[in-house]
Structures are given as C-alpha cells and as structure tokens.
Design a protein around this motif. Structure first.
Motif, PDB file in Angstrom:
ATOM      1  N   PRO A 182     -26.511 -68.934  31.160  1.00  0.00           N
ATOM      2  CA  PRO A 182     -27.029 -67.980  30.455  1.00  0.00           C
ATOM      3  C   PRO A 182     -28.151 -67.087  31.581  1.00  0.00           C
ATOM      4  O   PRO A 182     -28.286 -67.547  32.672  1.00  0.00           O
ATOM      5  N   ILE A 183     -28.247 -66.079  31.169  1.00  0.00           N
ATOM      6  CA  ILE A 183     -29.221 -64.864  31.816  1.00  0.00           C
ATOM      7  C   ILE A 183     -30.764 -65.280  31.149  1.00  0.00           C
ATOM      8  O   ILE A 183     -30.927 -64.736  30.028  1.00  0.00           O
ATOM      9  N   ASN A 184     -31.477 -65.882  32.052  1.00  0.00           N
ATOM     10  CA  ASN A 184     -32.947 -66.197  31.261  1.00  0.00           C
ATOM     11  C   ASN A 184     -33.861 -64.948  32.006  1.00  0.00           C
ATOM     12  O   ASN A 184     -34.322 -65.037  33.206  1.00  0.00           O
ATOM     13  N   LEU A 185     -33.940 -63.984  31.192  1.00  0.00           N
ATOM     14  CA  LEU A 185     -34.875 -63.110  31.504  1.00  0.00           C
ATOM     15  C   LEU A 185     -36.425 -63.318  31.108  1.00  0.00           C
ATOM     16  O   LEU A 185     -36.591 -64.078  30.409  1.00  0.00           O
ATOM     17  N   PRO A 186     -37.516 -62.814  31.988  1.00  0.00           N
ATOM     18  CA  PRO A 186     -38.780 -63.059  31.469  1.00  0.00           C
ATOM     19  C   PRO A 186     -38.861 -62.410  30.097  1.00  0.00           C
ATOM     20  O   PRO A 186     -38.159 -61.514  29.716  1.00  0.00           O
ATOM     21  N   PRO A 187     -40.041 -62.881  29.282  1.00  0.00           N
ATOM     22  CA  PRO A 187     -40.289 -62.410  27.959  1.00  0.00           C
ATOM     23  C   PRO A 187     -40.581 -60.927  28.046  1.00  0.00           C
ATOM     24  O   PRO A 187     -41.236 -60.519  29.009  1.00  0.00           O
ATOM     25  N   ASN A 188     -40.235 -60.123  27.202  1.00  0.00           N
ATOM     26  CA  ASN A 188     -40.561 -58.797  27.093  1.00  0.00           C
ATOM     27  C   ASN A 188     -39.869 -57.996  28.050  1.00  0.00           C
ATOM     28  O   ASN A 188     -40.445 -56.900  28.551  1.00  0.00           O
ATOM     29  N   SER A 189     -38.743 -58.355  28.585  1.00  0.00           N
ATOM     30  CA  SER A 189     -37.959 -57.534  29.836  1.00  0.00           C
ATOM     31  C   SER A 189     -37.538 -56.241  29.054  1.00  0.00           C
ATOM     32  O   SER A 189     -37.634 -55.465  29.648  1.00  0.00           O
ATOM     33  N   SER A 190     -36.997 -56.413  27.819  1.00  0.00           N
ATOM     34  CA  SER A 190     -36.408 -55.077  27.243  1.00  0.00           C
ATOM     35  C   SER A 190     -37.484 -54.432  26.328  1.00  0.00           C
ATOM     36  O   SER A 190     -38.296 -55.152  25.964  1.00  0.00           O
ATOM     37  N   VAL A 191     -37.253 -53.263  26.160  1.00  0.00           N
ATOM     38  CA  VAL A 191     -38.121 -52.392  25.067  1.00  0.00           C
ATOM     39  C   VAL A 191     -37.958 -52.796  23.673  1.00  0.00           C
ATOM     40  O   VAL A 191     -38.838 -52.497  22.869  1.00  0.00           O
ATOM     41  N   THR A 192     -36.897 -53.453  23.319  1.00  0.00           N
ATOM     42  CA  THR A 192     -36.725 -53.686  22.112  1.00  0.00           C
ATOM     43  C   THR A 192     -36.520 -55.122  21.843  1.00  0.00           C
ATOM     44  O   THR A 192     -36.284 -55.888  22.850  1.00  0.00           O
ATOM     45  N   PRO A 262     -32.140 -50.107  27.288  1.00  0.00           N
ATOM     46  CA  PRO A 262     -33.155 -51.198  26.818  1.00  0.00           C
ATOM     47  C   PRO A 262     -34.016 -51.698  27.799  1.00  0.00           C
ATOM     48  O   PRO A 262     -35.217 -52.252  27.479  1.00  0.00           O
ATOM     49  N   TYR A 263     -33.844 -51.472  28.918  1.00  0.00           N
ATOM     50  CA  TYR A 263     -34.886 -51.886  30.184  1.00  0.00           C
ATOM     51  C   TYR A 263     -35.465 -51.000  30.949  1.00  0.00           C
ATOM     52  O   TYR A 263     -36.357 -51.134  31.841  1.00  0.00           O
ATOM     53  N   VAL A 264     -35.642 -49.697  30.091  1.00  0.00           N
ATOM     54  CA  VAL A 264     -36.860 -48.698  30.680  1.00  0.00           C
ATOM     55  C   VAL A 264     -38.071 -49.052  30.370  1.00  0.00           C
ATOM     56  O   VAL A 264     -38.310 -49.919  29.480  1.00  0.00           O
ATOM     57  N   THR A 265     -38.937 -48.419  30.795  1.00  0.00           N
ATOM     58  CA  THR A 265     -40.419 -48.568  30.444  1.00  0.00           C
ATOM     59  C   THR A 265     -41.165 -47.238  29.790  1.00  0.00           C
ATOM     60  O   THR A 265     -41.100 -46.326  30.625  1.00  0.00           O
ATOM     61  N   PHE A 266     -41.406 -47.185  28.598  1.00  0.00           N
ATOM     62  CA  PHE A 266     -42.103 -45.762  28.043  1.00  0.00           C
ATOM     63  C   PHE A 266     -43.516 -46.014  28.410  1.00  0.00           C
ATOM     64  O   PHE A 266     -44.402 -46.782  28.460  1.00  0.00           O
ATOM     65  N   MET A 267     -44.048 -44.751  28.804  1.00  0.00           N
ATOM     66  CA  MET A 267     -45.323 -44.418  29.363  1.00  0.00           C
ATOM     67  C   MET A 267     -45.976 -43.166  28.772  1.00  0.00           C
ATOM     68  O   MET A 267     -45.266 -42.413  27.829  1.00  0.00           O
ATOM     69  N   ASP A 268     -47.291 -43.092  28.572  1.00  0.00           N
ATOM     70  CA  ASP A 268     -47.922 -41.882  28.167  1.00  0.00           C
ATOM     71  C   ASP A 268     -47.705 -41.583  26.496  1.00  0.00           C
ATOM     72  O   ASP A 268     -47.298 -40.602  26.273  1.00  0.00           O
ATOM     73  N   TRP A 273     -40.620 -42.073  30.258  1.00  0.00           N
ATOM     74  CA  TRP A 273     -40.002 -43.318  30.497  1.00  0.00           C
ATOM     75  C   TRP A 273     -39.736 -43.243  32.037  1.00  0.00           C
ATOM     76  O   TRP A 273     -39.381 -42.209  32.863  1.00  0.00           O
ATOM     77  N   ARG A 274     -39.789 -44.771  32.361  1.00  0.00           N
ATOM     78  CA  ARG A 274     -39.655 -44.671  33.733  1.00  0.00           C
ATOM     79  C   ARG A 274     -38.442 -45.621  34.152  1.00  0.00           C
ATOM     80  O   ARG A 274     -38.080 -46.440  33.250  1.00  0.00           O
ATOM     81  N   CYS A 275     -37.765 -45.040  35.127  1.00  0.00           N
ATOM     82  CA  CYS A 275     -36.286 -45.840  35.185  1.00  0.00           C
ATOM     83  C   CYS A 275     -36.369 -46.913  35.774  1.00  0.00           C
ATOM     84  O   CYS A 275     -37.342 -47.399  36.753  1.00  0.00           O
ATOM     85  N   ASN A 276     -35.573 -47.906  35.268  1.00  0.00           N
ATOM     86  CA  ASN A 276     -35.545 -49.236  35.435  1.00  0.00           C
ATOM     87  C   ASN A 276     -34.852 -49.543  37.237  1.00  0.00           C
ATOM     88  O   ASN A 276     -34.936 -50.611  37.327  1.00  0.00           O
ATOM     89  N   MET A 277     -34.114 -48.350  37.489  1.00  0.00           N
ATOM     90  CA  MET A 277     -33.550 -48.478  38.816  1.00  0.00           C
ATOM     91  C   MET A 277     -34.281 -48.053  39.914  1.00  0.00           C
ATOM     92  O   MET A 277     -34.317 -48.658  40.926  1.00  0.00           O
TER      93      MET A 277
END
Length: 925
Positions: A182-192, A262-268, A273-277
């Motif tokens: 499995p891919i174990n991501l940290p909590p709250n990694s995605s925006v939804t 789903p892995y971008v970050t919304f701001m302001d 939104w901040r690019c996750n790449m």
C-alpha cells in the motif's frame, strides 16, 4: 510386482499426500456431503483439494480457497485497501469546516496482507512463526525497523519490513495476484477526503511505493525506480469508469504545466493554488467555481479533478492543431497463393463483414478502405450507397518504384455512406482472387501507397499477410539458419533485415499513421523486421504460426481476436508526457511509440491493451514527505472529441533502506526488467539479457543479506515477504520462449514473444511469464460454475509449476494467457477421459490443436466453464481478444515424461536453484 490397483475412480490408497509444510492437516470429513453427486477421479478426490494437488495454503475441503497470503500474513479485506484517511484541505482551506480546523488522524489500517506497523505485535503466532524464527536468527541489530528511535518517525508510518525464509516458506503462485504494497501517505496529503484521490495500480504502478530521498540510497538498494503506466483499464469506455470534465475549465501550472489535482495546496482563501510539482503559485480560474450551463456557483470540492486521481478533460480549441481527425481503417490484404490456400483472405473478409457494426462510428465519420497485395497493387474504388447501380471497381497498379493513387476519390469512403457497397465488396473479395497463383508480395510498396492514401487524415493501416515480402522496397531475404539458433550469433536474426521498416515507421509516425501487423505464414516471415512498424507507430504485432482456416480452432481464435481488435475504442494522434516533483526526472521510456523528444512520446493511434514503462532518475535530494507523478495523454477519441486523460499518483519518501524494500512491488519490478531484457536482447543478444537477469536477482539477494540481514544467513535464505515471488518470476522470464536458451525455437516465434513481453499489461505479463496450472480432475464442487454473489465463474485454486503437483492419473489445464494446454496423465482414469473427451481410452485422444467436445454431463460442463473463465479474467485485464485459445493435449507419463509440456523438477535446494539458476520448471509453448 504388479502395479497398484485403482480404488473406485482411480483412487490409490497409498498415494502420498502432498501438503504444504506447516499447513494445518486437512479434515477428510469436512464438507463431505455435497448437494450434488460428485465423481472421484483421483487419489483423495473424495476429499476435495487434498492429495497431490492440495492447495499450498491448506485450503479447507469443500470451501472457497482462502485469501492469498504473503509469508503467512493474512490478506486484509480488499475493501479496506480502498479506504483513505480523512484528509484536511491543504493550506487550511477545508470543505465542510471552518478554515484551519484541526482534523484527527485515524488509526492506520493493514493493507493487502501487510499489517500496519502498530499491528505487528498482534500478528503473533497466527501463521508467522516461521518468519519470526527467521528474523530472530538474522542478527539485524540496530538496523531493524522496529528499533528505530521515535525521534526519526515520519508523519506517516510506512510499510513494515517482514523478512521471509525462502527455504522454509515456499512461494505460492497466488501471491502474484496480490495487490502491491500500500501507499501510506501522511494524513491530509490530499485536498479532499476522496477515496479515489490517489491513482489505483490498475493505471499506474510504481516499482517502489516509498521513494528514496537521495540517488545514493536508490543505488544502494539496487532496486529500480520506475512507473508502469496503462492509461486505460478496458477496451471500451463504458467499462472504464473515469469521470469526464465537460466544462473545458482546465487549470495548469504556469511553469511546469502540471494539471490541477488532489495534491495541490490552496492559498489566499482559495483564490490561488500552489503546484505540488514545482511549488509555483497559480491563480484559480474564475470559472472554476462556476457552472456556465446552469449559470450558478458550484461547490469546488465536488469537482472531479480534486476528488479523482484519474480524470479526463474535454480539451478546448487551443489543444487542437487541426480539427479532430476521423477514425480511419485501411486494410491491406495479402492475396498471394499462400494467403488464398490457407483461407486467410476469406476468413479476414468474413470477419470484417461480421464486425462492421462493432467498428466505432458514433460520430458517423469513420472511414474505411481496402487494398490487395501480391506482385502488384490492387485498389478498390467503392461507390456510395445512393448510387445503387454502381459497382466496386478494382484498379491494378504495377509500378512499384513510385506507386500512385489511380483515382482521387472513392478509395477511402465513409462507412455510414457506403455500408451496403462495403458489404457487397467483402462478400465478393475472396472470389476475385480464388485462382491467383502468384507467390509475390510487394508489401513495402503497398505500405507506401497506403501511407500516401491516408496520410492527410492519419489512421490505421491493418496488414494481413501470409507471405514474406519479396518484391520492391522492403524486400526481405530468408535469413533463418538452424545452425545459428542457440548460439551467440542468434541475436543477429532478431535484428531488422532491412532498414526500410524503421525509416518508414518514423515517416508514418510524423503523419499520424499507425500500422498493425497480423502475420500468418507457415514459413519464415521475418517477424523481427516487420514488427518494427508497430513498434514505432504505437501498433501491435499479432502472430499466428502455422495458421490454417480449415482448423476451426485456428479460424475461431483469429476471428474472435480480430473482431475485438476492430471494436476497440482507440485514441488517435496522441502524445504522452509524464511530470514529477522537482528533483525527479523521466529518464527512459519503454513501449511501442516514437520518442518525439526526450520526454514526449508520440502515438499515431493509442491502443488500450498495452502498457508503458518509464524509468525515473533522482537528480536532486528530495525534501518533501510526498512526491507526485502525473501522466497526461492528449488524444482524439473515436467519436471525434479532443480529450486529455490525467493520472496522478502520490508516493511517500523515505531515508531508510528497509522502507524501500518493504514497499517494493514485485510485479512492477518484473515488468521493468522484462522491458530492459527485451532491449538488451535487441542490442547485445540473448546471452547478455539472461546474464543480466541472473546477476540482478543475485545482487538483490546479496544486498538484502548485507544491508538488512546483518550479513548473516543463519536464518535461511531471507528476502522481504512482498518480494518473495521475484526470484521465481525472474526464472520464469528467463525460461520464456522469448529469452530461453534453445536451438529449437524458430526466430519468428522468438521475435513474436519479444513483442508480447514489451507490450502486455502487468496482469497478462505475469501470466505469460509464470503460467497458471489448474488441476481439473479433483477441482472443488464450486469450480466451473457461476458464483451466485459475484456472477463470475469460479476457478480451481492455481498450483505451483512443479512436477510434484502432477499426479499420473490427473488432468491439468495450463494457461499462459496466449495458449491453453491440457495435460493428460499416463494413468488417467477411463471414466475421466470419457467424461471430458468422449472417448473410452486415453490413446484415442487427439493430440495437438483441437477443441474439447461438449458432452452431456456435469463434469464436462464445469470443465467448459473453467476454460472460458480464464478468458474472462484476461478480458478484465486486457486484451479481451484472447478468448479462443488453442489447446494442446499432452499425454504424459507421470512425473518424468510429459511430452514437452513440463519437465521434472530439479532436486536442488531452493537456495541453489535461485543463486545458480537451476530452472525447476519448463514450459514449452
């Protein structure tokens, strides 16, 4: 001394029970009263799944096989694998709650047979005592993952490393079908909080589900970092449930051009939104929260691109260089004497005629054309249906140096406007050439003429030939020399014999023309040269050695596969690009396409039944806890709509070698090295490819022993439980007909196998490398019948490919995804032979290609239910064309004689087999 007498239907009281070491004894009385009367065909047949064909995992009699296990760890509920932890919107922008509200993380669940780290102690003696003893003797010391100090803990606990002793815990074939770690991501990694926020392995599999933060750690592991990409999960859109964004509002990063995911970050306050790449801040489009059709605001958090890792956008005008092209099929028929006498022309024409309704034509723009090839070029001018008195005219061109189009129109016609004319033509086509005695084949000039005909639009050239091209451009010689087979010089025969095919393929790719080859010759046809056309144009090579329409099994197999091929909803004029987090770079691409630039793959036609491998390089140290990859395919659908399919996968990073090994995907790793092996065969020869595979698996075993087992082998031959099948898969790859060292494999068959190895999707590739063996004579009562809950036909439990699984009185089905074999034992019970084949004696069974007769009787019905089920499984895994597989009946003589189907297992210890590569099974295709 007389032979032992059969008891009942062949039950030998003294037959030894073959039971998995450490498995619980099977209760002979459990479930012994089935509702339906059951024949007992073999030793232990009254005790279902016991005897020489008992399931490795100790399955209980009369019931369904237990969930597959890795090293004794129970498989978790598959539904739990889909669960994601509740996630908070990055940057404090959270749906349904106030900004920045804290969100507790849920306890970590076990996935795919791997217990969560905090559950490791609960596993206890529940079937893992052998592993516990092995770990205790490995002297792992401070490097043991459980001993890591808490100060080094990450935001999310990664997969736990469970070493497994390959000697005391043998490999089980069911482990190949397990989900990857499995891919174990940290909590709250995605925006939804969406459960589909990360790309499923159906579309993208990574060889490592925890990415090393440095290139030095990746090199130290000796494991590859690569992606296995299969953009489509089925041949048809209605079977591939991917959300489509219709509003043409596409938000992309201004710098790296990553699509919002789903892995971008919304701001302001959600305005940017901040690019996750690349971390660049971008403006959110004004229409992102607006429904232009309903003229009202919409809930941002319901948008598909923020909830689904796999999504498809309808592309606006700026994504089109020209209007979307129609679907075009140009059929090139070989009408030489070889094609006529084998029935190829008549079968091909009839199959196309019967499949006209299956060819995608929803937009009524699909065009179709026909050419015939012998020593001349034959064009066919097809009139429209409105001109009822017009007939299809054949126009012959003998100039092969510069072939020309004899008329400017009616050679490529809309299927909707000329349907009746096309039907009449296909009915008459076999009669036009039934007396043709020409042995010439000017396939090279025909390809040039076909390219000239459709290059303005693009499309598919479908070649159906039974001859070696021997006239004009692209002429090929008879190169095969049996004295060279099995020697170091054999590699030269796998190279192209004429540079025309590579250069012409590149020209086709530039004009969005794809070529598919259907090859049928019973003589040498130089598949190595002809397969270059599909390889560089996104096509596929189909090979039918010794094919003849007079054999129903040959005709049905081709007709079924060809009809499914015509029905597939392929993409057109497609390009693929893969992006990744800063510090990662796409290094090498493998598959059937043309590399237009260093990171852009071009596909004149995008098939749905192939996969592609991308090797990833780590250029800079990774500082993020999560890295992302995004594959985007810009293409035109069969319905004339320009679309972009976007797939995003997020992976955690790690600084520990144990996490890297614990997260490795053995099937993805095998797929990567399969493509590497094919590349090495074509560049350096077969010996170099086999040696590289042997060196790699030995290197991995030694690295694990040195770095994670403290250099001690006292606990046996240790390897991670999630990689336990890797040595066996490598062995199977080396024994595959494409790589096997043998002087008996014709060059064409080997070349066709290499084409399959470099294109098959992961599920089919695993079966092609390690075929499935099913015991039919003592299969459970539930096998071969439809399950009431799932609606699927139940298969018998698969068996490991060892001769100890073969009972001399048994009946076995061997399936490699391309061909099915039936193995009939020397002492097969007469009643079993009568129930399945309708003959009284085993010696009366037809040996070779045949179809098993359909007879009255429960067992025969269940047998026929079992064989198509393997085809249904392939259909769900792609491609669905391989439904009617040829079956060869091998009348064996017990363990030591099997007529080439299987060879007796070596008696060497498993460690010796792995390190010295003594192959303990042999599959002869």
């Amino acid at each position: 001394m007389s032979a032992p007498q059969a008891d009942g239907y062949g039950q030998f009281p003294d037959q030894p029970q073959d039971q998995q070491p450490g498995a619980p004894p099977v209760d002979a009385g459990a479930g012994a009263a089935p509702k339906k009367k059951k024949r007992g065909y073999a030793a232990g047949a009254f005790d279902v799944a016991t005897g020489a064909n008992a399931g490795v995992s100790g399955q209980v009699q009369g019931g369904a096989p237990p969930a597959p296990q890795y090293g004794g760890y129970p498989q978790a509920d598959m539904q739990q694998q889909q669960q994601q932890q509740p996630q908070q919107a990055a940057g404090g922008y959270q749906y349904g709650q106030t900004y920045g509200a804290p969100q507790p993380a849920t306890p970590q669940q076990g996935y795919g047979g791997y217990p969560a780290p905090d559950q490791a102690a609960q596993v206890g003696a529940q079937g893992v005592a052998g592993i516990t003893q092995g770990v205790a003797g490995m002297n792992m010391g401070a490097q043991q993952p459980a001993a890591m100090p808490m100060a080094q803990a990450r935001q999310a606990a990664l997969n736990q490393l469970y070493p497994s002793d390959l000697l005391s815990q043998p490999f089980n074939v069911a482990e190949v079908d397990l989900a990857p770690p499995p891919i174990n991501l940290p909590p709250n990694s995605s925006v939804t909080r969406s459960e589909t926020a990360n790309c499923p392995p159906k579309y993208i599999r990574s060889t490592l589900n925890a990415v090393p933060t440095t290139n030095s750690l990746l090199k130290k592991s000796k494991l590859p970092l690569s992606l296995i990409i299969q953009p489509y999960g089925s041949l048809h859109d209605d079977e591939d449930n991917v959300p489509v964004v219709q509003d043409q509002v596409i938000s992309r990063c201004r710098r790296c051009r990553t699509y919002i995911n789903p892995y971008v970050t919304f701001m302001d306050h959600g305005h940017r939104w901040r690019c996750n790449m690349c971390n660049l801040t971008n403006d959110v489009p004004q229409a992102f929260d607006w429904d232009s059709a309903a003229q009202k605001t919409v809930d941002r958090w319901q948008r598909p691109e923020l909830n689904h890792a796999v999504v498809e956008f309808v592309a606006p005008q700026e994504y089109m260089v020209r209007p979307p092209q129609p679907l075009v099929y140009l059929f090139l028929f070989d009408v030489s004497y070889a094609a006529i006498s084998s029935g190829l022309l008549a079968t091909s024409a009839r199959t196309i005629l019967d499949s006209l309704n299956r060819i995608p034509n929803a937009d009524r723009r699909t065009r179709i054309g026909f050419m015939a090839v012998d020593s001349s070029l034959h064009y066919f001018s097809i009139p429209k249906d409105e001109d009822q008195n017009a007939e299809t005219n054949m126009l012959v061109v003998s100039d092969l140096e510069e072939p020309f189009l004899p008329v400017p129109h009616d050679l490529l016609v809309p299927l909707s406007e000329s349907r009746q004319s096309v039907e009449k033509f296909l009915q008459k086509l076999p009669e036009m050439f039934q007396n043709n005695q020409s042995n010439g084949s000017c396939m090279g000039p025909a390809l040039r003429a076909g390219h000239k005909l459709i290059s303005s639009l693009g499309g598919k050239i479908v070649v159906l030939t039974a001859s070696l091209p021997n006239v004009g451009a692209g002429k090929l010689e008879m190169r095969e020399d049996k004295k060279v087979l099995g020697t170091s010089k054999e590699g030269a025969l796998l190279q192209t014999g004429n540079s025309f095919y590579k250069s012409f393929a590149v020209e086709c790719s530039k004009n969005q023309v794809s070529v598919d080859m259907f090859l049928f010759s019973s003589q040498y046809q130089d598949v190595a040269s002809l397969s270059n056309l599909p390889r560089y144009t996104g096509g596929q090579t189909w090979f039918y050695p010794g094919w003849h329409a007079s054999r129903p099994e040959d005709a049905l197999k081709f007709a079924s596969e060809f009809s499914d091929y015509l029905s597939a909803e392929i993409g057109l004029e497609a390009v693929l690009r893969v992006r990744a987090t800063t510090g990662l770079r796409m290094n090498t691409f493998y598959g059937n396409f043309f590399n237009r630039s260093s990171d852009l793959c071009s596909f004149p036609a995008f098939p749905r039944d192939q996969c592609y491998v991308v090797e990833v390089a780590i250029d800079e140290n990774l500082t993020k806890n999560v890295v992302c990859f995004q594959a985007a395919i810009l293409h035109t659908t069969c319905n004339g709509e320009r679309r972009i399919r976007v797939m995003t996968v997020a992976l955690p990073t790690t600084t520990n070698l144990s996490d890297v090994y614990a997260s490795a995907d053995q099937c993805a790793i095998t797929t990567y090295f399969t493509h590497k092996a094919v590349e090495r065969v074509l560049s350096s020869g077969l010996d170099a490819a086999r040696d590289a595979l042997q060196a790699k698996v030995t290197e991995l075993l030694q690295t694990f022993r040195k770095e994670l087992a403290g250099g001690s082998m006292g606990g046996g031959l240790q390897f991670p439980a999630n990689l336990r099948g890797l040595p066996i898969l490598f062995l199977g790859l080396m024994k595959n007909v494409g790589l096997r060292k043998s002087a008996q494999i014709p060059t064409d068959i080997r070349s066709a196998a290499l084409c399959l190895l470099s294109t098959l999707p992961v599920p089919l590739l695993m079966r092609y490398i390690y075929p499935r063996l099913y015991s039919l004579h003592d299969m459970p009562d539930t096998a071969g019948v439809t399950d009431g809950e799932t609606g699927q036909i139940v298969l018998p439990p698969p068996q490991n490919l060892t001769s100890e699984r073969l009972a001399p009185h048994g009946l076995y089905l061997i399936d490699d995804g391309q061909t099915q074999f039936l193995w009939v034992g020397r002492d097969a019970v007469p009643q079993l032979v009568a129930d399945v084949f309708g003959v009284e004696d085993r010696t009366n069974i037809h040996v070779g290609k045949c179809r098993v007769p359909e007879l009255d009787g429960d067992f025969n019905e269940r047998h026929h239910g079992t064989s198509p089920k393997t085809a249904q499984t392939r259909a769900s895994a792609l491609p669905s064309g391989w439904v009617f597989c040829e079956r060869r009946l091998c009348t064996g003589a017990g363990h030591h004689e099997s007529s080439g189907a299987l060879q007796h297992e070596s008696s060497f210890e498993l460690e010796q087999r792995i390190l010295s590569f003594e192959f303990f099974w042999y599959f002869n295709s």
